[in-house]
Design a protein around this motif. Structure first.
Motif, short mmCIF file in Angstrom:
data_model
loop_
_atom_site.label_atom_id
_atom_site.label_comp_id
_atom_site.label_asym_id
_atom_site.label_seq_id
_atom_site.Cartn_x
_atom_site.Cartn_y
_atom_site.Cartn_z
N UNK A 215 28.28 27.60 15.32
CA UNK A 215 29.73 27.45 15.37
C UNK A 215 30.39 28.78 15.72
N UNK A 216 29.71 29.88 15.43
CA UNK A 216 30.22 31.20 15.78
C UNK A 216 29.45 31.74 16.97
N UNK A 217 29.35 30.94 18.00
CA UNK A 217 28.61 31.33 19.21
C UNK A 217 29.23 32.59 19.81
N UNK A 218 28.42 33.40 20.49
CA UNK A 218 28.93 34.65 21.07
C UNK A 218 30.07 34.40 22.06
N UNK A 219 31.01 35.29 22.07
CA UNK A 219 32.11 35.27 23.02
C UNK A 219 32.45 36.72 23.38
N UNK A 220 33.10 36.89 24.52
CA UNK A 220 33.40 38.23 25.01
C UNK A 220 34.86 38.35 25.43
N UNK A 221 35.44 39.49 25.10
CA UNK A 221 36.77 39.81 25.60
C UNK A 221 36.65 40.31 27.04
N UNK A 222 37.78 40.41 27.73
CA UNK A 222 37.80 40.87 29.12
C UNK A 222 38.50 42.21 29.20
N UNK A 223 37.80 43.21 29.69
CA UNK A 223 38.38 44.54 29.88
C UNK A 223 39.00 44.66 31.26
N UNK A 224 40.06 45.43 31.41
CA UNK A 224 40.67 45.63 32.73
C UNK A 224 39.69 46.31 33.69
N UNK A 225 39.87 46.07 34.97
CA UNK A 225 39.03 46.70 35.98
C UNK A 225 39.54 48.12 36.28
N UNK A 226 39.60 48.90 35.22
CA UNK A 226 40.05 50.29 35.34
C UNK A 226 38.91 51.17 34.84
N UNK A 227 38.43 52.11 35.65
CA UNK A 227 37.32 52.96 35.22
C UNK A 227 37.66 53.74 33.95
N UNK A 228 36.67 53.92 33.12
CA UNK A 228 36.84 54.72 31.91
C UNK A 228 37.00 56.19 32.30
#
Length: 600
Positions: free
Chosen positions: A139-152
């Motif tokens: 029920x707590x399957x992995x999920x991912x946020x989305x980072x901007x396409x801006x280089x670190x």
């Protein structure tokens, strides 16, 4: 038994009476551990009828949830299920009878509704409660946020500020836990989850009585101790600003109402405003005890009476003198906000209840509740674009969160390591920290989450508070923590004055971090170096253990205790075996230790 485990009791006690009921008598449960069917008559003899929920077993847990799944298909069974919970709690001697009855009534509507709306299978529920040996967290399957396409941006290692640079003196308060029913002289050794209260009875000859200023036991604080602290803080200023990370009510979580919670929120806020004055801005965060039932924080998709609007609206009302309108808007919506503290420094206050496994509403959907982490990314990217630094405050440390939430947060801190220059949490009641390392090698320290000790004594602690010294307000400031101090009220001295107790007790400096540990500064590399010293030098570790408990150690820490604690310090994200294996700590031991910390 920790009061926060009472929600767990609610789940686990569901099956005992249901076993003998018409809808629960003939359903065998598949025991995945043995690959065979287990009937309830085979499970029951395994129970030992002694105090404590840990006596309940994984097979019984699965049996319980199978029954519940069947029972709650019909709304007509809801009343019966709720009755069964209370009866089971009493018969299994999980708590005093009145605690069982009251906690059942308090939790019943919200828990049943969350169960009905979730897709929780028995193996998933029991894995949640007992750990991975009892099932899987699908029920707590992995999920991912989305980072901007801006280089670190290129990372520039932090360096000490120029001599004479200004510093900001920041007050930090957490876990007040005011007990309105605290009674001096009442029993400090009662059978209930919380003692030193009007209903705790009188101490017999071999038991202790509650002290005037507080007690070394499973007790919270009387209001006069909280007010005495605030009076002393007014004298100890000036403060540039303050962080306050929640948990206002006491640990009597079986007998709380919304009106009581709101009254305590208002009263403690008024006292802070009164004693710190209008010139000190306080930035609060929401604790897990602010709601009732405890840990019940529905995400914004839950509307009506079951939503958290009753709590967030009152917070917005009483915290309005401290926060701008835009911050109050997101506070009302989901309990988090951002605000500009000074030019070049922004604050983010997170609602960490959206990462907590104890928040049963996350059974419905645990994927980035309220889009809080995605919102955080937007704030951090905007700050990076403008060259601002960001401090993050919250109640529950990220290393105690649900795994996907915790790992996504860790990923965010990695990406924005040059922007996030301070992380401040509470909740565990003890004095500790957690490290963040680069994700690729887990060797380069890049961040630290400071976990400050509690105001309350719960359990067996001195009352305390924290002061942070932060690189100050000038062009090019790093806004990093340069040092911190911990102050305590020594209860042994305060409760034993010439007249029975000291009428004007002193809140004294327990230690200053750089001096106590011989650190040049409090940058991430300094804390990483300290961890290595804790491993190699037991003398330094025992000093850390003493300060960890705010100067009142009730038990020693050796061997497994020591290695598990050091592993926790190294692990800013939940269930990260790579940080624990060199210390000889298994993932199972670490998960068990983290779960124990989470129940505060």
């Amino acid at each position: 038994m920790n009061p926060s485990a009472l929600c767990t009791l609610w789940f686990l006690s569901l099956g005992f009476i249901l076993i003998s009921s018409p809808f629960g008598r003939t359903h065998p449960v598949l025991d995945g551990e043995r690959g065979a069917h287990v009937k309830f008559v085979e499970v029951l003899p395994k129970l030992q009828f002694e105090f404590g929920w840990r006596n309940l077993t994984c097979p019984l847990c699965k049996a319980v949830f199978t029954i519940v799944d069947v029972a709650l298909l019909s709304e007509s069974n809801e009343e019966r299920v709720a009755w069964a919970v209370g009866e089971a709690c009493v018969r299994l001697r999980l708590a005093e009878e009145h605690v069982c009855r009251e906690i059942t009534e308090l939790f019943r509507d919200d828990v049943i509704r969350a169960l009905q709306e979730s897709y929780l299978w028995p193996t998933e529920a029991c894995a949640l409660l007992f750990g991975p040996d009892c099932g899987h967290f699908d029920i707590y399957a992995p999920w991912n946020i989305t980072l901007p396409q801006v280089p670190k941006p290129p990372v520039v290692p932090p360096s000490p500020p120029p001599p004479g640079s200004p510093q900001s003196r920041v007050l930090f308060l957490t876990d007040v836990h005011w007990d309105r029913e605290y009674v001096e002289g009442s029993s400090a050794d009662c059978k209930e989850p919380l003692c030193c209260r009007s209903g705790s009875g009188h101490p017999v000859w071999y038991h202790r009585g509650a002290g005037h200023w507080g007690t070394y036991s499973k007790c919270d604080l009387p209001l006069h101790t909280v007010e005495n602290l605030l009076q002393n803080l007014a004298k100890a200023g000036p403060w540039d600003w303050a962080y306050w990370t929640g948990d206002i009510p006491a640990h009597n979580v079986w007998a709380q109402t919304r009106d009581q919670q709101l009254f305590e929120l208002v009263e403690i806020t008024k006292l802070i405003q009164k004693h710190l004055g209008p010139n000190v801005t306080v930035y609060p965060a929401v604790g897990n005890h602010e709601s009732t039932p405890v840990n019940s924080f529905p995400p914004p998709f839950v509307h009506g009476n079951r939503s958290s609007s009753w709590l967030y609206d009152k917070m917005a009302e009483v915290w309005a003198p401290w926060l701008p309108p835009q911050a109050l808007q997101t506070l009302r919506w989901a309990g988090f906000y951002t605000v500009q503290v000074q030019p070049g420094l922004r604050l983010v206050s997170l609602n960490m209840n959206f990462c907590a496994r104890e928040n049963f509403w996350l059974m419905v959907n645990s994927t980035d509740p309220a889009d809080q982490l995605q919102w955080l990314i937007g704030i951090l990217q905007d700050a990076e674009n403008k060259g601002d630094k960001v401090h993050i405050i919250g109640h529950i440390p990220p290393g105690l969160c649900l795994k996907s939430w915790s790992w996504n947060y860790y990923h965010i801190i990695n990406r924005y390591e040059s922007t996030v220059t301070g992380q401040f949490f509470g909740h565990t009641h003890v004095d500790e920290f957690q490290m963040f390392y680069d994700e690729e090698t887990l060797t380069r320290p890049l961040g630290v989450a400071f976990i400050a000790p509690s105001v309350t004594t719960f359990i067996n602690l001195n009352p305390g508070y924290r002061v942070y010294y932060v690189d100050g307000n000038y062009p090019g400031s790093s806004r990093l923590v340069l040092d911190h101090e911990t102050y305590i009220l020594n209860l042994t001295e305060a409760n034993n004055g010439s007249l029975g107790h000291d009428p004007s007790p002193n809140w004294t400096l327990l230690y200053r971090a750089t001096e106590a540990y011989g650190l040049r500064s409090l940058f991430p590399e300094d804390w990483d170096r300290l961890i290595r010293t804790l491993v190699s030098d037991d003398r330094v570790f025992q000093r850390f253990w003493y300060l960890y408990h705010k100067g009142h150690v009730s038990e020693p820490c050796k061997d497994t205790c020591k290695s598990t604690l050091i592993c926790f310090l190294r692990s800013g994200r939940y269930d990260d075996p790579r940080q624990c294996e060199p210390l000889g700590v298994s993932s199972r031991d670490m998960v068990r230790a983290v779960r124990k910390k989470a129940l505060c």
